[in-house]
Enzyme design. Structure first.
Site, PDB file in Angstrom:
ATOM      1  N   TRP A   1      -8.727   4.462 -14.054  1.00 56.10           N
ATOM      2  CA  TRP A   1      -9.018   3.404 -13.077  1.00 56.10           C
ATOM      3  C   TRP A   1      -9.810   3.973 -11.907  1.00 56.10           C
ATOM      4  CZ3 TRP A   1      -8.609  -0.870 -15.391  1.00 56.10           C
ATOM      5  CH2 TRP A   1      -7.575  -1.130 -16.287  1.00 56.10           C
TER       6      TRP A   1
ATOM      7  N   ASP B   1      -6.265   1.987  -4.083  1.00 53.70           N
ATOM      8  CA  ASP B   1      -5.902   1.051  -5.146  1.00 53.70           C
ATOM      9  C   ASP B   1      -4.414   1.246  -5.406  1.00 53.70           C
ATOM     10  OD1 ASP B   1      -5.358  -0.298  -7.470  1.00 53.70           O
ATOM     11  OD2 ASP B   1      -6.879   0.707  -8.696  1.00 53.70           O
TER      12      ASP B   1
ATOM     13  N   LYS C   1       1.876  -6.427 -11.475  1.00 55.63           N
ATOM     14  CA  LYS C   1       2.862  -5.371 -11.738  1.00 55.63           C
ATOM     15  C   LYS C   1       4.045  -5.495 -10.780  1.00 55.63           C
ATOM     16  CE  LYS C   1      -1.183  -2.849 -13.052  1.00 55.63           C
ATOM     17  NZ  LYS C   1      -1.063  -2.889 -14.515  1.00 55.63           N
TER      18      LYS C   1
HETATM   19  N1  PMP Z   1      -6.110  -0.260 -10.995  1.00 54.31           N
HETATM   20  C1  PMP Z   1      -4.946   0.140 -11.535  1.00 54.31           C
HETATM   21  C2  PMP Z   1      -4.242   1.321 -10.950  1.00 54.31           C
HETATM   22  C3  PMP Z   1      -4.419  -0.548 -12.624  1.00 54.31           C
HETATM   23  O1  PMP Z   1      -3.272  -0.146 -13.179  1.00 54.31           O
HETATM   24  C4  PMP Z   1      -5.109  -1.669 -13.144  1.00 54.31           C
HETATM   25  C5  PMP Z   1      -4.585  -2.499 -14.288  1.00 54.31           C
HETATM   26  N2  PMP Z   1      -3.673  -1.965 -15.111  1.00 54.31           N
HETATM   27  C6  PMP Z   1      -6.318  -2.025 -12.573  1.00 54.31           C
HETATM   28  C7  PMP Z   1      -6.778  -1.310 -11.493  1.00 54.31           C
HETATM   29  C8  PMP Z   1      -7.105  -3.193 -13.083  1.00 54.31           C
HETATM   30  O2  PMP Z   1      -6.489  -4.339 -12.645  1.00 54.31           O
HETATM   31  P1  PMP Z   1      -6.992  -5.806 -13.006  1.00 54.31           P
HETATM   32  O3  PMP Z   1      -6.681  -6.007 -14.454  1.00 54.31           O
HETATM   33  O4  PMP Z   1      -6.188  -6.654 -12.080  1.00 54.31           O
HETATM   34  O5  PMP Z   1      -8.453  -5.869 -12.716  1.00 54.31           O
END
Ligand code: PMP
Length: 365
Positions: free
Chosen positions: A106, A176, A200
């Protein structure tokens, strides 16, 4: 009785049972209105109370009065991934530079979006060791001229987590926190901006929470589309367009529930206890279970581990599912097992998993 499993999914993830029950209770007749919140105008006083309640709930949990003065709480669409792009387009001047700590997939994706706007300097990376660690103090040199330093506080896929807040060297710190927001107390003053997809720890998918220091709003360029501009969204309390009303309604309920349980200190204690149960089970298995993260970087939210073979892993997952322990398959890029134990996953679920792990190791080991 409704049948409920122990849900260890990484997201969308378990929600508090009492919140789901309230949603069910209020679904057809939201607080005496004779209609569902799903059918309610976002310009109505009744929705406004929900919207403001969720903002107040976040303020109270995260920073009390200080948050009120210096930070803006925004509700945006597009998930955390949209923020990967909105952070650089709002906070970095065209052709500017920002620092990224690349501790997982990510974080790398966030940096790739940053590189579309300017320079996304990789200040530190754990790619060489399979993202099994996070940097400590002195492991990297922040660029004092960076527009911001971006990091991912909890690495959902690999199961690592920053134990503290990393050094940004004077640049605004951007985090994030999608997979560990509200899991422990936070020193908000140290951050320029925090964002988190809701699915989450916060509520249903569909709303992304952004908490931004007010002085940074001046950086949003006028040519951005209005709904993608932090400044424009802040000016309209995130009601520039129709917000995801249902997701914000559930978020408000989750925040109330968290406050009733004693806030973030209490949440951190519960999360520490749950994680300790699982890591003890891994460490005490005589090598049958092998944790992915180095001990000092272990996540309290996503516990990742391997078994001696992929065959045993497949058997483990299938038998666990039969026992009502679901969502345990590791991310496809890592394999193995991942137990996501966010705020709403009860200690009872973790105890059931730990008992299953001991039994499985005895039978297969
Ligand atoms: N950042 C992190 C740390 C994540 O765990 C996730 C999704 N698992 C995301 C970003 C992406 O999130 P989204 O699906 O809401 O775009």
């Amino acid at each position: 009785m409704t049948h409920r499993v122990h849900n260890f999914g990484a997201g969308p993830a378990a929600l508090p049972l009492s919140v789901l029950e309230t949603v069910r209770e209020e679904l057809l007749d939201h607080r005496g209105s004779g209609m569902s919140i799903l059918e309610t105008s976002h310009r109505s006083p009744r929705y406004d109370a929900v919207h403001e309640g969720a903002i107040a709930g976040l303020r109270e949990l995260l920073g009390g009065a200080a948050l009120g003065e210096d930070y803006e709480v925004l509700f945006m669409g597009g998930g955390a991934r949209t923020q990967f792009g909105l952070v650089p387009w709002n906070l970095m001047p065209a052709g500017g530079s920002a620092d990224y700590l690349v501790t997982g997939s990510w974080a790398a994706m966030a940096a790739a979006e940053g590189a579309k706007r300017g320079r996304a300097r990789e200040a530190w990376s754990s790619a060489g060791t399979g993202h099994d660690r996070v940097p400590g103090p002195g492991d990297y040199e922040p660029d004092p001229g960076a527009a911001y330093l971006h990091y991912t506080s909890n690495n959902t896929i690999f199961g690592t987590q920053f134990p503290g807040v990393p050094e940004a060297g004077g640049a605004p710190l951007v985090a994030d926190m999608s997979s560990d927001v509200l899991s422990r107390p936070l020193d908000l003053d140290r951050f320029g901006l925090i964002y988190a997809g809701a699915q989450k720890n916060l509520g249903p998918a569909g709303v992304t929470v952004v908490i931004v220091r007010r002085d940074l709003l001046a950086r949003s360029p006028a040519e951005l589309p209005d709904t993608l501009s932090y400044a424009k969204m802040a000016a309209k309390r995130s009601l520039l367009n129709t917000p995801p009303v249902f997701a914000i309604y559930v978020l408000d309920l989750v925040l109330r529930h968290l406050r009733e349980l004693g806030g973030l200190e209490a949440a951190a204690r519960r999360n520490e206890e749950k994680a300790a149960l699982l890591y003890r089970a891994i460490d005490g298995s005589g090598g049958f279970y092998r944790g992915h993260a180095r001990p000092e970087a272990r996540s309290r939210m996503n516990v990742t581990f391997r078994l001696p073979s992929e065959e045993l892993e497949a058997r483990f997952l299938a038998e666990a599912a039969n026992e009502g322990l679901v969502g345990l398959k590791g991310h496809r890029s890592v394999g193995g097992v991942r137990a996501s134990i966010y705020n709403a996953v009860e200690a009872e679920a973790v105890r059931a998993l730990v008992a299953f792990m001991a039994d499985f190791a005895r039978r297969a080991g």
